[in-house]
Design a protein around this motif. Structure first.
Motif, PDB file in Angstrom:
ATOM      1  N   LEU A   1      38.972 -23.980   7.678  1.00  0.00           N
ATOM      2  CA  LEU A   1      38.957 -22.756   8.944  1.00  0.00           C
ATOM      3  C   LEU A   1      38.629 -23.953  10.200  1.00  0.00           C
ATOM      4  O   LEU A   1      38.027 -24.555   9.886  1.00  0.00           O
ATOM      5  N   HIS A   2      39.006 -23.409  11.634  1.00  0.00           N
ATOM      6  CA  HIS A   2      38.782 -24.088  12.536  1.00  0.00           C
ATOM      7  C   HIS A   2      38.702 -22.795  13.387  1.00  0.00           C
ATOM      8  O   HIS A   2      39.322 -21.671  13.998  1.00  0.00           O
ATOM      9  N   THR A   3      37.337 -23.177  14.365  1.00  0.00           N
ATOM     10  CA  THR A   3      36.910 -22.090  15.251  1.00  0.00           C
ATOM     11  C   THR A   3      36.545 -22.721  16.007  1.00  0.00           C
ATOM     12  O   THR A   3      36.307 -24.045  16.494  1.00  0.00           O
ATOM     13  N   ARG A   4      35.995 -21.949  16.988  1.00  0.00           N
ATOM     14  CA  ARG A   4      36.305 -22.660  18.356  1.00  0.00           C
ATOM     15  C   ARG A   4      34.568 -22.271  19.414  1.00  0.00           C
ATOM     16  O   ARG A   4      34.443 -20.914  19.934  1.00  0.00           O
ATOM     17  N   VAL A   5      33.925 -22.840  19.415  1.00  0.00           N
ATOM     18  CA  VAL A   5      33.169 -22.148  20.758  1.00  0.00           C
ATOM     19  C   VAL A   5      32.764 -22.655  21.439  1.00  0.00           C
ATOM     20  O   VAL A   5      33.270 -23.865  22.414  1.00  0.00           O
ATOM     21  N   ARG A   6      31.887 -21.589  22.717  1.00  0.00           N
ATOM     22  CA  ARG A   6      32.086 -22.093  23.761  1.00  0.00           C
ATOM     23  C   ARG A   6      31.834 -22.979  24.879  1.00  0.00           C
ATOM     24  O   ARG A   6      30.659 -23.336  24.000  1.00  0.00           O
ATOM     25  N   ALA A   7      32.291 -23.666  25.583  1.00  0.00           N
ATOM     26  CA  ALA A   7      31.268 -25.506  26.472  1.00  0.00           C
ATOM     27  C   ALA A   7      30.147 -24.488  26.203  1.00  0.00           C
ATOM     28  O   ALA A   7      29.046 -25.881  26.228  1.00  0.00           O
ATOM     29  N   ASP A   8      29.466 -23.556  27.428  1.00  0.00           N
ATOM     30  CA  ASP A   8      28.772 -23.390  27.615  1.00  0.00           C
ATOM     31  C   ASP A   8      27.485 -22.879  27.198  1.00  0.00           C
ATOM     32  O   ASP A   8      26.382 -22.454  27.236  1.00  0.00           O
ATOM     33  N   ARG A   9      27.929 -22.497  25.689  1.00  0.00           N
ATOM     34  CA  ARG A   9      26.735 -22.004  24.625  1.00  0.00           C
ATOM     35  C   ARG A   9      26.921 -22.773  23.140  1.00  0.00           C
ATOM     36  O   ARG A   9      26.106 -22.127  22.090  1.00  0.00           O
ATOM     37  N   ILE A  10      26.396 -23.977  23.514  1.00  0.00           N
ATOM     38  CA  ILE A  10      26.807 -24.770  22.010  1.00  0.00           C
ATOM     39  C   ILE A  10      25.712 -24.747  22.045  1.00  0.00           C
ATOM     40  O   ILE A  10      25.087 -24.738  20.913  1.00  0.00           O
ATOM     41  N   SER A  11      24.273 -25.134  22.807  1.00  0.00           N
ATOM     42  CA  SER A  11      23.480 -25.437  22.053  1.00  0.00           C
ATOM     43  C   SER A  11      22.728 -23.601  21.538  1.00  0.00           C
ATOM     44  O   SER A  11      22.232 -23.832  20.856  1.00  0.00           O
ATOM     45  N   GLN A  12      23.498 -22.590  22.103  1.00  0.00           N
ATOM     46  CA  GLN A  12      23.087 -21.352  21.653  1.00  0.00           C
ATOM     47  C   GLN A  12      23.744 -21.447  19.839  1.00  0.00           C
ATOM     48  O   GLN A  12      22.800 -20.365  19.063  1.00  0.00           O
ATOM     49  N   TYR A  13      24.724 -21.895  20.103  1.00  0.00           N
ATOM     50  CA  TYR A  13      25.516 -21.144  18.238  1.00  0.00           C
ATOM     51  C   TYR A  13      24.820 -22.614  17.951  1.00  0.00           C
ATOM     52  O   TYR A  13      24.953 -22.434  16.466  1.00  0.00           O
ATOM     53  N   GLU A  14      23.902 -23.561  18.425  1.00  0.00           N
ATOM     54  CA  GLU A  14      23.651 -24.550  16.993  1.00  0.00           C
ATOM     55  C   GLU A  14      22.632 -23.540  16.605  1.00  0.00           C
ATOM     56  O   GLU A  14      22.136 -23.898  15.396  1.00  0.00           O
ATOM     57  N   ALA A  15      21.419 -23.285  17.944  1.00  0.00           N
ATOM     58  CA  ALA A  15      20.032 -22.811  17.258  1.00  0.00           C
ATOM     59  C   ALA A  15      20.157 -20.904  16.495  1.00  0.00           C
ATOM     60  O   ALA A  15      19.569 -21.281  15.493  1.00  0.00           O
TER      61      ALA A  15
ATOM     62  N   GLN B  11      28.806 -10.947  13.268  1.00  0.00           N
ATOM     63  CA  GLN B  11      29.985 -11.532  14.202  1.00  0.00           C
ATOM     64  C   GLN B  11      29.529 -10.839  15.255  1.00  0.00           C
ATOM     65  O   GLN B  11      30.321 -11.409  15.736  1.00  0.00           O
ATOM     66  N   VAL B  12      28.878  -9.862  15.690  1.00  0.00           N
ATOM     67  CA  VAL B  12      28.673  -9.683  17.699  1.00  0.00           C
ATOM     68  C   VAL B  12      28.085 -10.175  17.591  1.00  0.00           C
ATOM     69  O   VAL B  12      27.961 -10.559  18.907  1.00  0.00           O
ATOM     70  N   ARG B  13      27.126 -11.278  17.532  1.00  0.00           N
ATOM     71  CA  ARG B  13      26.222 -12.178  18.135  1.00  0.00           C
ATOM     72  C   ARG B  13      27.301 -13.700  17.759  1.00  0.00           C
ATOM     73  O   ARG B  13      26.987 -13.767  19.314  1.00  0.00           O
ATOM     74  N   MET B  14      27.726 -14.342  17.715  1.00  0.00           N
ATOM     75  CA  MET B  14      29.360 -15.423  17.344  1.00  0.00           C
ATOM     76  C   MET B  14      29.598 -14.689  17.830  1.00  0.00           C
ATOM     77  O   MET B  14      30.457 -15.770  18.730  1.00  0.00           O
ATOM     78  N   SER B  15      30.349 -12.841  18.501  1.00  0.00           N
ATOM     79  CA  SER B  15      31.369 -13.040  19.704  1.00  0.00           C
ATOM     80  C   SER B  15      31.033 -13.280  20.947  1.00  0.00           C
ATOM     81  O   SER B  15      32.052 -13.152  21.595  1.00  0.00           O
ATOM     82  N   GLU B  16      29.737 -13.221  21.214  1.00  0.00           N
ATOM     83  CA  GLU B  16      29.084 -13.458  22.358  1.00  0.00           C
ATOM     84  C   GLU B  16      29.383 -15.092  22.518  1.00  0.00           C
ATOM     85  O   GLU B  16      29.242 -16.308  23.712  1.00  0.00           O
TER      86      GLU B  16
END
Length: 103
Positions: A5-19, A75-80
């Motif tokens: 699959l392919h999804t995309r993280v917001r550029a300003d949220r990369i560190s939060q996504y990885e955390a 998913q609610v958390r990821m939607s942010e």
């Protein structure tokens, strides 16, 4: 079966996504396994996220996870954090990347 699959993280949220992924709740991990996943790996290139999921039936995996409270909360958390989210709808079962070549 393997599903890419392919999804995309917001550029300003990369560190939060990885955390967030360093702290995936044990209940979510258990729910993913109970729904049939045996492996799930996510790679990141810039903001692009590539997932490889191994499971017996991807449609079943999605349908079981779609309404699980622990996954709904995740998913609610990821939607942010995401610009392109993982599709848990029935159409999402066909959203895997097509295989171009295998060795």
């Amino acid at each position: 079966m393997r599903v890419a699959l392919h999804t995309r993280v917001r550029a300003d949220r990369i560190s939060q996504y990885e955390a967030a992924h360093r702290e995936v709740p044990p209940e979510l991990r258990a729910a993913i396994c109970a729904a049939g996943a045996t492996s799930w790996t996510i790679w990141r290139s810039g903001t692009e996220l590539f997932h490889l999921i191994e499971c017996a039936d991807y449609g079943r995996l999605l349908s079981e996870l779609a309404e699980m409270p622990v996954n709904v909360a995740w998913q609610v958390r990821m939607s942010e954090l995401l610009d392109v989210a993982h599709d848990y709808s029935s159409e999402g079962a066909g959203a895997g990347l097509p295989v171009v070549w295998e060795l």
